[in-house]
Scaffold this active site. Structure first.
Site, PDB file in Angstrom:
ATOM      1  N   SER A  11       0.815  -1.218   0.000  1.00  0.00           N
ATOM      2  CA  SER A  11       0.000   0.000   0.000  1.00  0.00           C
ATOM      3  C   SER A  11       0.849   1.268   0.000  1.00  0.00           C
ATOM      4  O   SER A  11       0.515   2.239  -0.686  1.00  0.00           O
ATOM      5  CB  SER A  11      -0.956  -0.003   1.196  1.00  0.00           C
ATOM      6  OG  SER A  11      -0.246  -0.107   2.417  1.00  0.00           O
ATOM      7  N   GLY A 133       8.036  10.223   8.435  1.00  0.00           N
ATOM      8  CA  GLY A 133       7.131  11.239   8.955  1.00  0.00           C
ATOM      9  C   GLY A 133       5.720  10.706   9.068  1.00  0.00           C
ATOM     10  O   GLY A 133       5.441   9.559   8.705  1.00  0.00           O
ATOM     11  N   ALA A 137      -0.476   5.634   4.134  1.00  0.00           N
ATOM     12  CA  ALA A 137      -0.680   5.394   2.703  1.00  0.00           C
ATOM     13  C   ALA A 137      -2.107   5.721   2.285  1.00  0.00           C
ATOM     14  O   ALA A 137      -2.341   6.258   1.191  1.00  0.00           O
ATOM     15  CB  ALA A 137      -0.355   3.941   2.373  1.00  0.00           C
ATOM     16  N   LYS A 188       8.680   4.406  17.335  1.00  0.00           N
ATOM     17  CA  LYS A 188       7.293   4.866  17.540  1.00  0.00           C
ATOM     18  C   LYS A 188       6.312   3.732  17.296  1.00  0.00           C
ATOM     19  O   LYS A 188       5.206   3.713  17.870  1.00  0.00           O
ATOM     20  CB  LYS A 188       6.984   6.072  16.659  1.00  0.00           C
ATOM     21  CG  LYS A 188       7.136   5.871  15.161  1.00  0.00           C
ATOM     22  CD  LYS A 188       5.876   5.405  14.471  1.00  0.00           C
ATOM     23  CE  LYS A 188       6.121   5.171  12.997  1.00  0.00           C
ATOM     24  NZ  LYS A 188       4.919   4.676  12.288  1.00  0.00           N
ATOM     25  N   ASP A 241       5.279  11.652  13.966  1.00  0.00           N
ATOM     26  CA  ASP A 241       4.981  10.293  13.534  1.00  0.00           C
ATOM     27  C   ASP A 241       4.370   9.480  14.676  1.00  0.00           C
ATOM     28  O   ASP A 241       3.491   8.644  14.471  1.00  0.00           O
ATOM     29  CB  ASP A 241       6.261   9.628  13.031  1.00  0.00           C
ATOM     30  CG  ASP A 241       5.998   8.570  11.973  1.00  0.00           C
ATOM     31  OD1 ASP A 241       4.828   8.306  11.670  1.00  0.00           O
ATOM     32  OD2 ASP A 241       6.978   8.012  11.447  1.00  0.00           O
ATOM     33  N   SER A 251      -3.327   2.943  11.467  1.00  0.00           N
ATOM     34  CA  SER A 251      -2.086   2.376  11.996  1.00  0.00           C
ATOM     35  C   SER A 251      -2.242   0.890  12.289  1.00  0.00           C
ATOM     36  O   SER A 251      -3.015   0.496  13.168  1.00  0.00           O
ATOM     37  CB  SER A 251      -1.676   3.110  13.281  1.00  0.00           C
ATOM     38  OG  SER A 251      -0.691   2.390  13.975  1.00  0.00           O
ATOM     39  N   VAL A 276       2.006  -6.405   7.724  1.00  0.00           N
ATOM     40  CA  VAL A 276       3.174  -6.518   8.592  1.00  0.00           C
ATOM     41  C   VAL A 276       3.067  -5.494   9.715  1.00  0.00           C
ATOM     42  O   VAL A 276       2.876  -4.305   9.473  1.00  0.00           O
ATOM     43  CB  VAL A 276       4.474  -6.301   7.800  1.00  0.00           C
ATOM     44  CG1 VAL A 276       5.683  -6.306   8.732  1.00  0.00           C
ATOM     45  CG2 VAL A 276       4.632  -7.381   6.732  1.00  0.00           C
ATOM     46  N   GLU A 278       5.099  -3.698  12.073  1.00  0.00           N
ATOM     47  CA  GLU A 278       6.530  -3.432  12.229  1.00  0.00           C
ATOM     48  C   GLU A 278       6.963  -3.338  13.689  1.00  0.00           C
ATOM     49  O   GLU A 278       8.089  -3.687  14.037  1.00  0.00           O
ATOM     50  CB  GLU A 278       6.899  -2.132  11.496  1.00  0.00           C
ATOM     51  CG  GLU A 278       6.656  -2.158   9.994  1.00  0.00           C
ATOM     52  CD  GLU A 278       7.713  -2.930   9.222  1.00  0.00           C
ATOM     53  OE1 GLU A 278       8.483  -3.677   9.849  1.00  0.00           O
ATOM     54  OE2 GLU A 278       7.758  -2.789   7.992  1.00  0.00           O
TER      55      GLU A 278
END
Length: 337
Positions: A11, A133, A137, A188, A241, A251, A276, A278
């Site tokens: 994405s 930043g 998407a 973050k 971010d 998110s 995924v 992260e």
């Protein structure tokens, strides 16, 4: 007009392909997944970005050489856990001085390397930069105003990438603090898992604000110990971010955290998010870095305990709240009596 290769058909890569094409550039998208290339060729749309259409002249290919050769810029947009493998696939096609901007966020668990360090190790002839930043998407693909930062070793490289991406809805700043940017972007995600867990437990805005504020303190504490600049953690790739990742349902880290807070295992949460996550990959690396640099990261430590040690989420919150009493900013002096 520039020729740009997008490495990764997920994405984020597709949203950037749409943006860069609107800026007048010639775009070629590569994915290691033939099913993804087939979907993009047939629909000119990614299933994770419904309604975000790619122009008919955007090219899609399963051949890495086609996406890399003779390109003015390569955009590395694969998940952090696939960065090294992808770098190995394209390394033989990258020319000396060819620019690569990495747009993923993470830290490699085994080596504790940032993603730009991996690229520089695997493709030493490349000129590597990063872009980071608050930039989902789903919003960039729809042209919603967004502001990000490009980091590079030289101002010339940063400015060249800035010029390719920037338009009336995508504002680009530049920075020489590549390390600080990457650490902010990776860490973050771990704090966003904590914010999601708190949401899943039914906690409110007070809790979220505390996690964001104390979370950026932890990120800056480790980041500056490693050589990042404090100002970077106060900016778009730090607190900016972190806010968007902790607060938005776009998110995947927050969504996974919510599921964990509701009682699901880490594996069940990642499977349900279907993307995924992260923060899960970066959490162990963050604790290893904390030990290496002798830095205290209580929130990230509790996230690790929940993810990998079977600790209950509500007990983790209680342990955070009942830590030893502290002064918020130890450097501030008290008035003499």
């Amino acid at each position: 007009m520039a020729k740009i290769g997008i490495l990764g058909g997920g994405s984020w890569g597709i949203a950037l392909a749409v943006l860069l094409h609107k800026n007048g550039h010639e775009i070629t998208v590569w994915s290691a997944l033939e099913s993804e290339i087939r979907m993009l060729k047939e629909n000119h749309e990614h299933k994770m970005l419904p309604g975000v259409k790619l122009a008919e002249d955007v090219l899609f290919t399963p051949e890495a050489k086609e996406a890399v050769t003779d390109k003015d810029l390569l955009v590395m947009s694969v998940a952090s856990s696939y960065t090294r493998k992808t770098a190995g696939i394209i390394a033989g096609f990258v020319q000396p001085g060819q620019r690569i901007v990495n747009v993923a966020k993470g830290i490699e668990e085994g080596t504790l390397m940032t993603l730009s360090e991996i690229l520089e190790q695997e493709i030493p002839q490349a000129d590597v930069a990063v872009m980071s930043g608050p930039s989902h998407a789903e919003e960039v693909g729809r042209g919603i105003p967004t502001t990000i930062v490009v980091g590079a070793k030289t101002q010339a490289t940063a400015e060249s990438i800035q010029n390719l991406f920037m338009n009336e809805v995508f504002r680009v700043y530049i920075s020489p603090d590549v390390l600080g940017m990457e650490l902010g972007g990776a860490l973050k995600n771990v704090v966003a898992l904590a914010a999601g867990i708190a949401d899943g437990l039914g906690y409110g805005d007070n809790t979220k604000a505390a996690l964001i504020t104390r979370g950026i303190t932890e990120i800056a504490r480790l980041g500056t110990a490693m050589g990042g600049k404090f100002e970077t953690f106060c900016g778009l790739t730090g607190i900016g971010d972190l806010i968007v990742t902790c607060a938005s349902m776009h998110s995947r880290n927050r969504r996974a955290g919510i599921l964990i807070g509701q009682g699901k295992s880490c594996e069940e949460a990642m499977a349900e998010v279907q993307m995924v996550v992260e923060g899960v990959h970066s959490a162990k690396a963050a604790m290893a870095l904390a030990q290496k640099y002798d830095v205290q990261l209580p929130i990230i430590e509790q996230v690790n305990a929940v993810l990998f040690e079977g600790k209950s989420a509500d007990q983790a919150v209680k342990d955070l709240m009942l830590r030893d009493k502290k002064t918020e900013v130890p450097a501030f002096p008290w008035q003499a009596v």
